[in-house]
Write a protein that holds these residues in place. Structure first.
Motif, PDB file in Angstrom:
ATOM      1  N   GLU A 177      12.692  -5.002   0.606  1.00 47.74           N
ATOM      2  CA  GLU A 177      13.851  -4.108   0.596  1.00 47.74           C
ATOM      3  C   GLU A 177      13.430  -2.663   0.338  1.00 47.74           C
ATOM      4  O   GLU A 177      13.878  -1.737   1.014  1.00 47.74           O
ATOM      5  CB  GLU A 177      14.851  -4.562  -0.476  1.00 47.74           C
ATOM      6  CG  GLU A 177      15.548  -5.862  -0.169  1.00 47.74           C
ATOM      7  CD  GLU A 177      16.307  -5.802   1.135  1.00 47.74           C
ATOM      8  OE1 GLU A 177      17.299  -5.042   1.224  1.00 47.74           O
ATOM      9  OE2 GLU A 177      15.885  -6.480   2.097  1.00 47.74           O
ATOM     10  N   ILE A 178      12.565  -2.478  -0.643  1.00 49.67           N
ATOM     11  CA  ILE A 178      12.108  -1.110  -0.963  1.00 49.67           C
ATOM     12  C   ILE A 178      11.307  -0.540   0.209  1.00 49.67           C
ATOM     13  O   ILE A 178      11.481   0.622   0.595  1.00 49.67           O
ATOM     14  CB  ILE A 178      11.273  -1.135  -2.245  1.00 49.67           C
ATOM     15  CG1 ILE A 178      12.164  -1.513  -3.433  1.00 49.67           C
ATOM     16  CG2 ILE A 178      10.592   0.209  -2.485  1.00 49.67           C
ATOM     17  CD1 ILE A 178      11.408  -1.790  -4.718  1.00 49.67           C
ATOM     18  N   ALA A 179      10.457  -1.361   0.802  1.00 47.75           N
ATOM     19  CA  ALA A 179       9.611  -0.879   1.892  1.00 47.75           C
ATOM     20  C   ALA A 179      10.426  -0.483   3.109  1.00 47.75           C
ATOM     21  O   ALA A 179      10.167   0.549   3.735  1.00 47.75           O
ATOM     22  CB  ALA A 179       8.582  -1.945   2.269  1.00 47.75           C
TER      23      ALA A 179
ATOM     24  N   GLY B 262       0.798  -1.214   0.000  1.00 53.00           N
ATOM     25  CA  GLY B 262       0.000   0.000   0.000  1.00 53.00           C
ATOM     26  C   GLY B 262       0.831   1.263   0.000  1.00 53.00           C
ATOM     27  O   GLY B 262       0.280   2.371   0.017  1.00 53.00           O
ATOM     28  N   LEU B 263       2.170   1.140  -0.047  1.00 57.29           N
ATOM     29  CA  LEU B 263       3.040   2.318  -0.058  1.00 57.29           C
ATOM     30  C   LEU B 263       3.008   2.987  -1.429  1.00 57.29           C
ATOM     31  O   LEU B 263       2.951   2.319  -2.466  1.00 57.29           O
ATOM     32  CB  LEU B 263       4.480   1.918   0.277  1.00 57.29           C
ATOM     33  CG  LEU B 263       4.764   1.514   1.726  1.00 57.29           C
ATOM     34  CD1 LEU B 263       6.169   0.943   1.842  1.00 57.29           C
ATOM     35  CD2 LEU B 263       4.615   2.719   2.651  1.00 57.29           C
ATOM     36  N   ASP B 264       3.064   4.306  -1.432  1.00 57.32           N
ATOM     37  CA  ASP B 264       3.114   5.083  -2.667  1.00 57.32           C
ATOM     38  C   ASP B 264       4.567   5.475  -2.905  1.00 57.32           C
ATOM     39  O   ASP B 264       5.054   6.461  -2.374  1.00 57.32           O
ATOM     40  CB  ASP B 264       2.215   6.318  -2.546  1.00 57.32           C
ATOM     41  CG  ASP B 264       2.156   7.113  -3.850  1.00 57.32           C
ATOM     42  OD1 ASP B 264       2.597   6.571  -4.886  1.00 57.32           O
ATOM     43  OD2 ASP B 264       1.685   8.263  -3.825  1.00 57.32           O
ATOM     44  N   VAL B 265       5.286   4.680  -3.717  1.00 58.92           N
ATOM     45  CA  VAL B 265       6.705   4.907  -3.982  1.00 58.92           C
ATOM     46  C   VAL B 265       6.873   5.086  -5.481  1.00 58.92           C
ATOM     47  O   VAL B 265       6.416   4.256  -6.275  1.00 58.92           O
ATOM     48  CB  VAL B 265       7.563   3.717  -3.500  1.00 58.92           C
ATOM     49  CG1 VAL B 265       9.050   4.034  -3.654  1.00 58.92           C
ATOM     50  CG2 VAL B 265       7.245   3.369  -2.050  1.00 58.92           C
TER      51      VAL B 265
ATOM     52  N   LEU C 192       3.779   2.952   6.197  1.00 56.02           N
ATOM     53  CA  LEU C 192       2.793   1.941   5.830  1.00 56.02           C
ATOM     54  C   LEU C 192       1.403   2.425   6.216  1.00 56.02           C
ATOM     55  O   LEU C 192       1.182   2.861   7.349  1.00 56.02           O
ATOM     56  CB  LEU C 192       3.087   0.612   6.535  1.00 56.02           C
ATOM     57  CG  LEU C 192       4.269  -0.200   6.006  1.00 56.02           C
ATOM     58  CD1 LEU C 192       4.554  -1.371   6.931  1.00 56.02           C
ATOM     59  CD2 LEU C 192       4.000  -0.687   4.594  1.00 56.02           C
ATOM     60  N   PRO C 193       0.452   2.357   5.295  1.00 53.71           N
ATOM     61  CA  PRO C 193      -0.905   2.832   5.622  1.00 53.71           C
ATOM     62  C   PRO C 193      -1.583   1.907   6.622  1.00 53.71           C
ATOM     63  O   PRO C 193      -1.346   0.697   6.632  1.00 53.71           O
ATOM     64  CB  PRO C 193      -1.623   2.803   4.271  1.00 53.71           C
ATOM     65  CG  PRO C 193      -0.882   1.789   3.455  1.00 53.71           C
ATOM     66  CD  PRO C 193       0.554   1.886   3.908  1.00 53.71           C
TER      67      PRO C 193
END
Length: 791
Positions: free
Chosen positions: A460-462, A415-418, A470-471
């Motif tokens: 890794e990205i998170a 749910g992350l906006d990356v 994190l939402p």
């Protein structure tokens, strides 16, 4: 894993404070356990100047010193042989804590002379092992200068927990890489420079078992001058708790922490013929660097020459080939060792070393060559000499397969906006190769064996982007169908039933030793390929082995009665369907003598009563269960039983455990046991979380006693069921209260006396109705088991 701030800055260009670094490490998954600064222990110490030193009037070995300090002139009694006038010293005032002797200073009288403080040695301040006299500081040092500033030891140490999936963070360069990727600085890890050789490697190197040792790279450096390592190197090793030994050994220890690359050095004068990696042989042993002699076997990887074992590969080297200050020629080993063999060797020998810690978690295969380049570079700079060409035995497999990675997988799973740019920047900063397109092809670096698929890339990205972002979303509603809750309800009710019966719950290992598994029918129970302990090599067929081990421990501590239960999985076979839920309990001991009852050993009937009580809680129709005098072989023959819903659906085994089983497990008997199988109960037979209202009657119950004569082979339970079935509407309970055999009865007959409880529902029964019911009971008993009333 420990490192100092100055050590980190050899790899990371940053202005961040130690607290900021620690906070970021925690954010990206590197769990910091402690931060310490040796300067803190010396905060009260400063430079003093001895103005005068006079002999103590009552002690030949003591001197009374007048010392110029930041607090003015102080009189201090000192016993150091090197205390003299015009010497700059380490001064500790009254109230200071001296760590090396674990003392907080107070004003004291020493042989009648007052002393206001202390002049300290290096060992008393835990700076070094030097204790022959007080510290002699530079003459130019100004009085009152903080000692930590003068000695330049204001260098915080971070201690963090390395998780098993991140072997790269066993090196300071790996930590720096993560921090740089998270934006806390710039990665400046020096790239190793290969050094050309001047002659062929004179030591032959071979590998006999490439599974145990896939690669062994060696280089010889001759004409070295070994001795103490430089002050900076000694300071870094001391700061993390390592003892400097000599330059050659210190270089390998430094690189083990700096690049997660264990190395070893051999004095070539102690080597005979070819150096090879092979399996150990029975009867071989060697004296290790820790001063202990270890025997080796065929399950261990050893490094040996033509005459002797030189050490355990990936674990510890030997004393015979160790480098000393007399060493002039050295063979450097940079190798790969199998993690599982290394771990088993370490456990079997009990050796705990930095090399074992790293090899059993996996090391970077590409580090074999780069680690050698760094070691050669440092040794030539510190010790001089000339180096041979490298000689590689085995092969290095450093290629990694690319992972197909849809970039929107990050949003789907987290749910992350990356942005795609940030995703690529993070992966590149962590050492991944990225080929962008509709779906990306991402190749993990050689130092990240934990990266196996696209979910690992998402993680890794998170973690670098920040788990804090994190939402927070509500969980979807849980299904409300009772059938989905039934397994959990069965477990809960079984636990509650045992607890109310006076049993204590245990939680034991789901593993047991091979002998225990076989004793309880687990010949085909799954065998573990890498058990956590030699006595936990199989999955348990039942919770009983763990319960009996707990009984034995409690008995050894003097317990008189033990009642334990566990509700957990059993694994009698190796097929997936063989796993089952078992609610097991054991009781041992006669208990203490009280005014209420004398001591009494538990019996098979106690076990049956317990099994029926728990099954009743689970909704089983206990009045209609069939009892068979049979059970698994771990129960006592003739003192065991099986409760079934029909001939085939077994709900429980109960009885006394077999004496041979108890003897094998070193448990004194008797011990009764119960094994219930809650999930064998059909759903339609379970009452579920809500029970129907209890039906009561305002009419008084009646009780009538009957003494029936039956064949000795007839089980009492069979008679009780027959009597109960005479009139299920009126008969609420049938209870056996006496068994008689002997005078007045034939040898093959026995008398069973029962109490029948009659509960009228609508109206009281008159004498005729009671007599009619009694006749039905007698007739039913006769029909079912051939019973007759005893005269």
């Amino acid at each position: 894993m420990k490192f100092t701030l100055s050590w980190l800055k050899r790899h990371l260009e940053t202005d961040a404070s130690i607290d900021e670094i620690a906070d970021m490490m925690v954010r990206i998954g590197l769990e910091v356990e402690d931060i310490s600064n040796p300067a803190d222990a010396l905060s009260a110490m400063s430079v003093g100047h001895i103005l005068r030193a006079e002999r103590h009037p009552d002690a030949d070995k003591l001197q009374v010193c007048t010392v110029a300090t930041k607090d003015g002139e102080k009189q201090i009694v000192c016993g150091a042989p090197n205390a003299r006038a015009d010497l700059k010293v380490a001064y500790a005032p009254v109230g200071a804590y001296v760590p090396g002797i674990d003392v907080t200073l107070t004003k004291a009288k020493i042989r009648g002379v007052e002393s206001f403080g202390m002049l300290c040695s290096a060992s008393e301040l835990e700076i070094s092992d030097e204790h022959a006299g007080i510290m002699e500081l530079p003459a130019a040092a100004a009085v009152g200068t903080p000692l930590a500033d003068l000695l330049d030891i204001d260098d915080p140490v971070i201690d963090f927990e390395v998780t098993p999936n991140r072997p790269d963070t066993n090196g300071v360069d790996g930590v720096a890489r993560d921090l740089a990727a998270a934006g806390l600085g710039k990665l400046i890890t020096p790239t190793p420079v290969p050094t050309d050789g001047h002659f062929p490697c004179p030591i032959a190197i071979e590998i006999d078992d490439e599974e145990a040792c896939p690669a062994f790279l060696g280089r010889v450096i001759r004409n070295v001058k070994n001795g103490p390592s430089p002050a900076w190197l000694q300071a870094q090793l001391k700061a993390i708790g390592l003892r400097p030994i000599n330059a050659l050994v210190d270089v390998t220890n430094f690189l083990s922490y700096d690049r997660a690359r264990p190395l070893h050095v051999y004095d070539t004068s102690a080597l005979m013929g070819t150096v090879r990696a092979r399996r150990g042989r029975e009867g071989e042993s060697f004296l290790a660097l820790d001063g202990k002699t270890y025997s080796v076997d065929a399950d261990m990887t050893v490094i040996a020459d033509d005459e002797k074992v030189l050490g355990l590969g990936g674990v510890m080297g030997g004393e015979a080939s160790g480098c000393t200050e007399e060493t002039t020629s050295v063979l450097i080993e940079s190798a790969l060792f199998d993690p599982l063999i290394t771990a088993r060797t370490g456990r079997r020998t009990g050796i705990v070393s930095d090399a074992r810690y790293r090899f059993e978690r996996g090391v970077d295969p590409a580090g074999v060559e780069s680690g050698m380049d760094l070691a050669v570079q440092m040794i030539l700079e510190i010790c001089g000499g000339e180096v041979s060409d490298p000689l590689l035995a085995g092969s290095l497999e450093t290629a990694r397969e690319a992972i197909t990675f849809p970039p929107n997988e990050v949003e789907r799973l987290t749910g992350l906006d990356v942005t795609e740019g940030e995703k690529e920047d993070i992966l590149l900063a962590l050492g991944f190769e990225v080929s962008r397109g509709g779906t990306w092809e991402v190749t993990p670096p050689t130092w990240r064996p934990d990266i196996m698929g696209k979910a690992d890339l998402v993680e890794e990205i998170a973690r670098i982007h920040g788990f804090d972002d994190l939402p927070t979303l509500p969980l979807p509603p849980m299904p409300s169908k009772r059938q989905l809750d039934r397994p959990r309800w069965l477990e809960t009710m079984a636990r509650a039933g045992f607890a109310e019966a006076g049993y204590l719950e245990t939680i034991s290992w789901a593993f047991c030793e091979d002998q225990a598994a076989r004793l309880f029918g687990g010949e085909t129970a799954p065998k573990l390929s890498n058990p956590i302990s030699s006595d936990l090599g199989r999955m348990r067929p039942s919770p009983l082995p763990g319960l009996l081990a707990a009984v034995q421990r409690n008995a050894a501590y003097g317990a008189r009665e033990v009642r334990l239960f566990e509700v957990g999985a059993g694994y009698p076979g190796d097929a997936p369907e063989d796993q089952m839920l078992i609610a097991a309990a054991v009781q041992w001991g006669a208990g203490a003598k009280t005014w209420q009852r004398p001591p009494r050993e538990p019996s098979v009937f106690d076990a049956k009563a317990l099994a029926l009580e728990i099954l009743g809680r689970l909704g089983a129709p206990v009045d209609n269960l069939m009892t068979f005098a049979e059970g698994p072989p771990h129960y006592h023959p003739g003192r065991k039983g099986r409760l079934s819903l029909g001939p085939k659906t077994t709900l429980a085994h109960f009885g006394e455990l077999h004496p041979t089983v108890l003897k094998a497990l070193d448990v004194s008997g008797p011990v009764i046991a119960v094994e219930l199988y809650p999930h064998a109960l059909p759903p339609s037979k379970a009452k579920g979380p809500s029970r129907p209202a209890r039906q009561t009657s305002k009419l008084m119950p009646l009780r009538r006693d009957f003494a029936f004569v039956v064949d000795k082979a007839i089980a009492a339970d069979t008679l009780l069921k027959a009597v109960r079935g005479a009139d299920k509407a009126l008969i609420s309970e049938v209870h056996l209260f006496d068994i008689y055999e002997g005078d007045g009865l034939p040898a093959d007959r026995k008398s069973l006396a029962v109490t029948v409880t009659i509960q009228p529902k609508e109206a009281s029964l008159d004498e005729a109705a009671i007599n009619a019911l009694s006749a039905k009971i007698v007739a039913q008993a006769e029909k079912a088991v051939g019973a007759t009333l005893r005269g």
